[in-house]
Design a protein around this motif. Sequence first.
Motif, mmCIF file in Angstrom:
data_model
loop_
_atom_site.group_PDB
_atom_site.id
_atom_site.type_symbol
_atom_site.label_atom_id
_atom_site.label_comp_id
_atom_site.label_asym_id
_atom_site.label_seq_id
_atom_site.Cartn_x
_atom_site.Cartn_y
_atom_site.Cartn_z
ATOM 1 N N LEU A 149 0.742 -1.258 -0.013
ATOM 2 C CA LEU A 149 -0.137 0.075 0.068
ATOM 3 C C LEU A 149 0.914 1.224 -0.016
ATOM 4 N N GLU A 150 1.670 1.302 0.943
ATOM 5 C CA GLU A 150 2.647 2.400 0.848
ATOM 6 C C GLU A 150 3.529 2.656 -0.602
ATOM 7 N N LEU A 151 3.948 1.558 -1.408
ATOM 8 C CA LEU A 151 4.391 1.827 -2.525
ATOM 9 C C LEU A 151 3.454 2.057 -3.597
ATOM 10 N N LYS A 152 2.198 1.780 -3.438
ATOM 11 C CA LYS A 152 1.183 2.224 -4.196
ATOM 12 C C LYS A 152 1.210 3.675 -4.133
ATOM 13 N N CYS A 153 1.432 4.233 -2.863
ATOM 14 C CA CYS A 153 1.120 5.966 -2.689
ATOM 15 C C CYS A 153 2.285 6.419 -2.975
ATOM 16 N N GLY A 154 3.334 5.709 -3.618
ATOM 17 C CA GLY A 154 4.573 6.359 -3.726
ATOM 18 C C GLY A 154 5.629 6.707 -2.613
ATOM 19 N N ASN A 155 5.251 6.093 -1.525
ATOM 20 C CA ASN A 155 6.031 6.285 -0.131
ATOM 21 C C ASN A 155 7.196 5.017 -0.324
ATOM 22 N N THR A 156 8.128 5.335 -0.996
ATOM 23 C CA THR A 156 9.125 4.195 -1.416
ATOM 24 C C THR A 156 10.019 3.896 -0.198
ATOM 25 N N THR A 157 10.366 4.781 0.577
ATOM 26 C CA THR A 157 11.326 4.723 1.740
ATOM 27 C C THR A 157 10.462 3.924 2.823
ATOM 28 N N VAL A 158 9.212 4.256 3.254
ATOM 29 C CA VAL A 158 8.346 3.720 4.294
ATOM 30 C C VAL A 158 8.246 2.084 3.910
ATOM 31 N N GLY A 159 8.024 2.138 2.374
ATOM 32 C CA GLY A 159 7.348 0.890 1.805
ATOM 33 C C GLY A 159 8.607 -0.005 2.039
ATOM 34 N N PHE A 160 9.802 0.172 1.770
ATOM 35 C CA PHE A 160 10.878 -0.695 1.844
ATOM 36 C C PHE A 160 11.099 -0.781 3.388
ATOM 37 N N VAL A 161 11.187 0.030 4.353
ATOM 38 C CA VAL A 161 11.181 -0.382 5.861
ATOM 39 C C VAL A 161 10.287 -1.176 6.029
ATOM 40 N N LYS A 162 8.898 -1.209 5.865
ATOM 41 C CA LYS A 162 7.923 -2.461 6.162
ATOM 42 C C LYS A 162 8.371 -3.596 5.602
ATOM 43 N N ILE A 163 8.840 -3.740 4.320
ATOM 44 C CA ILE A 163 9.216 -4.870 3.616
ATOM 45 C C ILE A 163 10.485 -5.752 4.377
ATOM 46 N N GLY A 164 11.197 -4.749 4.880
ATOM 47 C CA GLY A 164 12.384 -5.163 5.660
ATOM 48 C C GLY A 164 11.948 -5.818 6.951
ATOM 49 N N ALA A 165 10.707 -5.178 7.751
ATOM 50 C CA ALA A 165 10.094 -5.389 8.925
ATOM 51 C C ALA A 165 9.759 -7.067 8.494
ATOM 52 N N PHE A 166 8.856 -7.181 7.144
ATOM 53 C CA PHE A 166 8.340 -8.467 7.160
ATOM 54 C C PHE A 166 9.506 -9.587 7.180
ATOM 55 N N LEU A 167 10.367 -9.112 6.298
ATOM 56 C CA LEU A 167 11.394 -10.265 6.413
ATOM 57 C C LEU A 167 12.180 -10.754 7.675
ATOM 58 N N LEU A 168 12.291 -9.773 8.473
ATOM 59 C CA LEU A 168 12.643 -10.036 9.862
ATOM 60 C C LEU A 168 11.892 -10.866 10.640
ATOM 61 N N ALA A 169 10.432 -10.563 10.455
ATOM 62 C CA ALA A 169 9.306 -11.085 11.111
ATOM 63 C C ALA A 169 9.247 -12.549 10.890
ATOM 64 N N LEU A 170 9.350 -12.740 9.399
ATOM 65 C CA LEU A 170 9.392 -14.109 8.880
ATOM 66 C C LEU A 170 10.534 -15.010 9.443
ATOM 67 N N THR A 171 11.752 -14.185 9.445
ATOM 68 C CA THR A 171 12.907 -14.947 10.004
ATOM 69 C C THR A 171 12.677 -15.292 11.422
ATOM 70 N N SER A 172 12.254 -14.358 12.265
ATOM 71 C CA SER A 172 12.003 -14.664 13.881
ATOM 72 C C SER A 172 10.813 -15.738 13.941
ATOM 73 N N PHE A 173 9.715 -15.849 12.839
ATOM 74 C CA PHE A 173 8.813 -16.717 13.161
ATOM 75 C C PHE A 173 9.200 -18.062 12.650
ATOM 76 N N ILE A 174 10.143 -18.256 11.754
ATOM 77 C CA ILE A 174 10.527 -19.564 11.491
ATOM 78 C C ILE A 174 11.498 -20.045 12.612
ATOM 79 N N PHE A 175 12.301 -19.186 13.137
ATOM 80 C CA PHE A 175 13.040 -19.564 14.514
ATOM 81 C C PHE A 175 12.080 -20.103 15.465
ATOM 82 N N PHE A 176 10.948 -19.424 15.884
ATOM 83 C CA PHE A 176 9.974 -19.589 16.845
ATOM 84 C C PHE A 176 9.457 -21.051 16.886
ATOM 85 N N VAL A 177 9.149 -21.349 15.351
ATOM 86 C CA VAL A 177 8.402 -22.857 15.094
ATOM 87 C C VAL A 177 9.617 -23.703 15.462
#
Length: 216
Positions: A149-177
């Motif tokens: 949604l951020e990228l669709k609005c042209g908020n590139t920096t914020v969009g990539f920060v949130k993508i980074g958060a997703f990747l780190l959340a996914l990594t942490s979740f895998i370790f959690f499992v």
Amino acid sequence: GYDSLFYNIMAINAFYIFLLATVVGEFLVPFILKFFYKNYDWRKMAMSVLGSPESPVRHIYRLWLLWLGVVLTYTAFVYYEAAKPISPTLASIEFIEILAFAIGAGVLSGLFSVNEQKDSLTLSAKIHGVGAAIGFMLLLFFPLTNSILELKCGNTTVGFVKIGAFLLALTSFIFFVMSDKERFRNTFINNEGLWEQLALFFMYVPFVVDTTMKLW
């Protein structure tokens, strides 16, 4: 008029203050409560153990989970309305992701507790486990949906920060499992509570970013 605009702004600010306080509380409440539960190891145990029948702070933590559920349920509607003009489809997905977590990991987890020992599977523990698992797995993808949604609005920096958060959340979740598996018993992966809190932290990054931007 001015008065109407002023009260609308105040209402919006009040919501984001409550949301930010709730996100902070998600980590602050367990941090405080652990000092009153000597058997609780925050690195090894899931946060839900604080609400177990064996916990001396169970009533406080269960009330906290209910509060979390209520706040995030309202948040789901706020995010839906904000995203609907941009993409009704993404708005609906985001709504489901937040609401599932609010109900499963918030309300249901507050009403139905797990036991301190995982092998004690009562009906309450099963309901808690299913609700929390579904909510957790759906909220995991919230930072990704929100970043699109951020990228669709042209908020590139914020969009990539949130993508980074997703990747780190996914990594942490895998370790959690993985932390629950016998083969990782004597490794750094055997820190269920730590990975759970890290995964949650990164899942909540969009909330933190958005509240910060709205309030400041």
